[in-house]
Design a protein around this motif. Sequence first.
Motif, mmCIF file in Angstrom:
data_model
loop_
_atom_site.group_PDB
_atom_site.id
_atom_site.type_symbol
_atom_site.label_atom_id
_atom_site.label_comp_id
_atom_site.label_asym_id
_atom_site.label_seq_id
_atom_site.Cartn_x
_atom_site.Cartn_y
_atom_site.Cartn_z
ATOM 1 N N PHE A 5 0.855 -1.183 0.000
ATOM 2 C CA PHE A 5 0.000 0.000 0.000
ATOM 3 C C PHE A 5 0.892 1.235 0.000
ATOM 4 O O PHE A 5 1.732 1.405 0.890
ATOM 5 N N ILE A 6 0.736 2.093 -1.017
ATOM 6 C CA ILE A 6 1.545 3.308 -1.141
ATOM 7 C C ILE A 6 0.592 4.501 -1.146
ATOM 8 O O ILE A 6 -0.341 4.554 -1.938
ATOM 9 N N GLU A 7 0.868 5.464 -0.261
ATOM 10 C CA GLU A 7 -0.069 6.566 -0.065
ATOM 11 C C GLU A 7 0.646 7.922 -0.110
ATOM 12 O O GLU A 7 1.769 8.069 0.379
ATOM 13 N N ASP A 8 -0.040 8.918 -0.698
ATOM 14 C CA ASP A 8 0.411 10.320 -0.715
ATOM 15 C C ASP A 8 1.832 10.514 -1.234
ATOM 16 O O ASP A 8 2.609 11.292 -0.681
ATOM 17 N N GLU A 9 2.181 9.824 -2.316
ATOM 18 C CA GLU A 9 3.516 9.988 -2.884
ATOM 19 C C GLU A 9 3.432 10.690 -4.227
ATOM 20 O O GLU A 9 2.456 10.563 -4.961
ATOM 21 N N LEU A 10 4.506 11.424 -4.542
ATOM 22 C CA LEU A 10 4.640 12.076 -5.836
ATOM 23 C C LEU A 10 5.685 11.311 -6.642
ATOM 24 O O LEU A 10 6.811 11.107 -6.183
ATOM 25 N N PHE A 11 5.281 10.864 -7.831
ATOM 26 C CA PHE A 11 6.195 10.192 -8.754
ATOM 27 C C PHE A 11 6.395 11.152 -9.916
ATOM 28 O O PHE A 11 5.453 11.441 -10.651
ATOM 29 N N GLU A 12 7.615 11.660 -10.066
ATOM 30 C CA GLU A 12 7.867 12.690 -11.053
ATOM 31 C C GLU A 12 8.969 12.266 -12.015
ATOM 32 O O GLU A 12 10.021 11.787 -11.595
ATOM 33 N N ARG A 13 8.682 12.432 -13.317
ATOM 34 C CA ARG A 13 9.637 12.133 -14.390
ATOM 35 C C ARG A 13 10.217 10.720 -14.282
ATOM 36 O O ARG A 13 11.419 10.511 -14.426
ATOM 37 N N LYS A 14 9.377 9.759 -14.025
ATOM 38 C CA LYS A 14 9.802 8.359 -13.932
ATOM 39 C C LYS A 14 9.458 7.651 -15.236
ATOM 40 O O LYS A 14 8.401 7.889 -15.821
ATOM 41 N N ASP A 15 10.337 6.757 -15.674
ATOM 42 C CA ASP A 15 10.082 5.960 -16.860
ATOM 43 C C ASP A 15 9.799 4.523 -16.419
ATOM 44 O O ASP A 15 10.719 3.775 -16.090
ATOM 45 N N PHE A 16 8.510 4.176 -16.391
ATOM 46 C CA PHE A 16 8.095 2.843 -15.975
ATOM 47 C C PHE A 16 8.011 1.877 -17.158
ATOM 48 O O PHE A 16 7.714 0.705 -16.975
ATOM 49 N N SER A 17 8.291 2.372 -18.366
ATOM 50 C CA SER A 17 8.159 1.530 -19.557
ATOM 51 C C SER A 17 9.214 0.420 -19.589
ATOM 52 O O SER A 17 9.005 -0.607 -20.226
ATOM 53 N N GLU A 18 10.320 0.610 -18.909
ATOM 54 C CA GLU A 18 11.381 -0.400 -18.914
ATOM 55 C C GLU A 18 11.349 -1.289 -17.669
ATOM 56 O O GLU A 18 11.400 -2.497 -17.763
ATOM 57 N N LYS A 19 11.249 -0.687 -16.498
ATOM 58 C CA LYS A 19 11.314 -1.478 -15.265
ATOM 59 C C LYS A 19 9.947 -1.794 -14.676
ATOM 60 O O LYS A 19 9.831 -2.601 -13.763
ATOM 61 N N GLY A 20 8.895 -1.161 -15.194
ATOM 62 C CA GLY A 20 7.546 -1.408 -14.689
ATOM 63 C C GLY A 20 7.244 -0.653 -13.404
ATOM 64 O O GLY A 20 8.132 -0.072 -12.786
ATOM 65 N N LEU A 21 6.006 -0.680 -13.008
ATOM 66 C CA LEU A 21 5.544 -0.049 -11.772
ATOM 67 C C LEU A 21 5.279 -1.147 -10.755
ATOM 68 O O LEU A 21 4.652 -2.162 -11.066
ATOM 69 N N GLU A 22 5.754 -0.939 -9.548
ATOM 70 C CA GLU A 22 5.581 -1.935 -8.496
ATOM 71 C C GLU A 22 4.102 -2.243 -8.281
ATOM 72 O O GLU A 22 3.271 -1.338 -8.193
ATOM 73 N N LYS A 23 3.771 -3.533 -8.214
ATOM 74 C CA LYS A 23 2.386 -3.942 -7.962
ATOM 75 C C LYS A 23 2.024 -3.513 -6.547
ATOM 76 O O LYS A 23 2.658 -3.933 -5.579
ATOM 77 N N ALA A 24 1.006 -2.648 -6.446
ATOM 78 C CA ALA A 24 0.606 -2.102 -5.146
ATOM 79 C C ALA A 24 -0.750 -1.437 -5.288
ATOM 80 O O ALA A 24 -1.293 -1.298 -6.388
ATOM 81 N N ASP A 25 -1.300 -1.034 -4.160
ATOM 82 C CA ASP A 25 -2.461 -0.147 -4.128
ATOM 83 C C ASP A 25 -1.912 1.255 -3.904
ATOM 84 O O ASP A 25 -1.235 1.505 -2.897
ATOM 85 N N TYR A 26 -2.176 2.159 -4.851
ATOM 86 C CA TYR A 26 -1.707 3.540 -4.759
ATOM 87 C C TYR A 26 -2.893 4.421 -4.394
ATOM 88 O O TYR A 26 -3.888 4.456 -5.122
ATOM 89 N N GLU A 27 -2.787 5.126 -3.265
ATOM 90 C CA GLU A 27 -3.881 5.992 -2.836
ATOM 91 C C GLU A 27 -3.375 7.418 -2.662
ATOM 92 O O GLU A 27 -2.338 7.666 -2.037
ATOM 93 N N SER A 28 -4.126 8.359 -3.248
ATOM 94 C CA SER A 28 -3.812 9.794 -3.174
ATOM 95 C C SER A 28 -2.396 10.089 -3.661
ATOM 96 O O SER A 28 -1.707 10.954 -3.109
ATOM 97 N N CYS A 29 -1.963 9.384 -4.697
ATOM 98 C CA CYS A 29 -0.643 9.601 -5.285
ATOM 99 C C CYS A 29 -0.784 10.439 -6.554
ATOM 100 O O CYS A 29 -1.828 10.440 -7.203
ATOM 101 N N THR A 30 0.299 11.152 -6.898
ATOM 102 C CA THR A 30 0.339 11.939 -8.122
ATOM 103 C C THR A 30 1.490 11.448 -8.985
ATOM 104 O O THR A 30 2.610 11.276 -8.502
#
Length: 190
Positions: A5-30
Amino acid sequence: MEQQFIEDELFERKDFSEKGLEKADYESCTFSNCNFTNTNLSSIRFIDCEFHDCNLSTANMYQTGFQNVVFKDCKMLGLNFEKCSDFGFSIKIDHCQLNHSSFYKLKLVKTLFKNAKLQEVDFSGCDLSSAIFQNCDLQNATFNNTNLKKTDFRTSHNFTIDPENNQIKGAKFSQESISGLLKKYHLLIE
């Protein structure tokens, strides 16, 4: 195994096309200026999240959860939203390109599509009742057996809707856009 569970985080200028996004529940994230092109977003849940200036084109969204999610200024080409989890599915689209995407049979009641390019998007079998298409380009979008009751198309353009194959009671159209309802009759409207 319980999902993170990941909450209230800012992900900025990330490239998920190569390494992917961690499987999680994202709440109130940008997510800002992130690249999700071809990324596997399967079984990830986004709750009260915002995506700004992101590229999500052709992402895999099998059982992805979007609950009260805002997409602003995003490129979202070729997405199959019908593969998403329908539990609490709720999105808002603002200044995005969704060309060649599909919402087949989704419940999109009161959804706001604002200043969006929705060319060749499939809305077949959708419940779009009370949705708002504000200044949208709907060229070659498919509306077939679609619930469009009380849907607002007054400021949108390039759509073709067959009143005999869709529910349009109470839908709103402008004088300029009414020809989109009569296209199949090959009438000349001046």
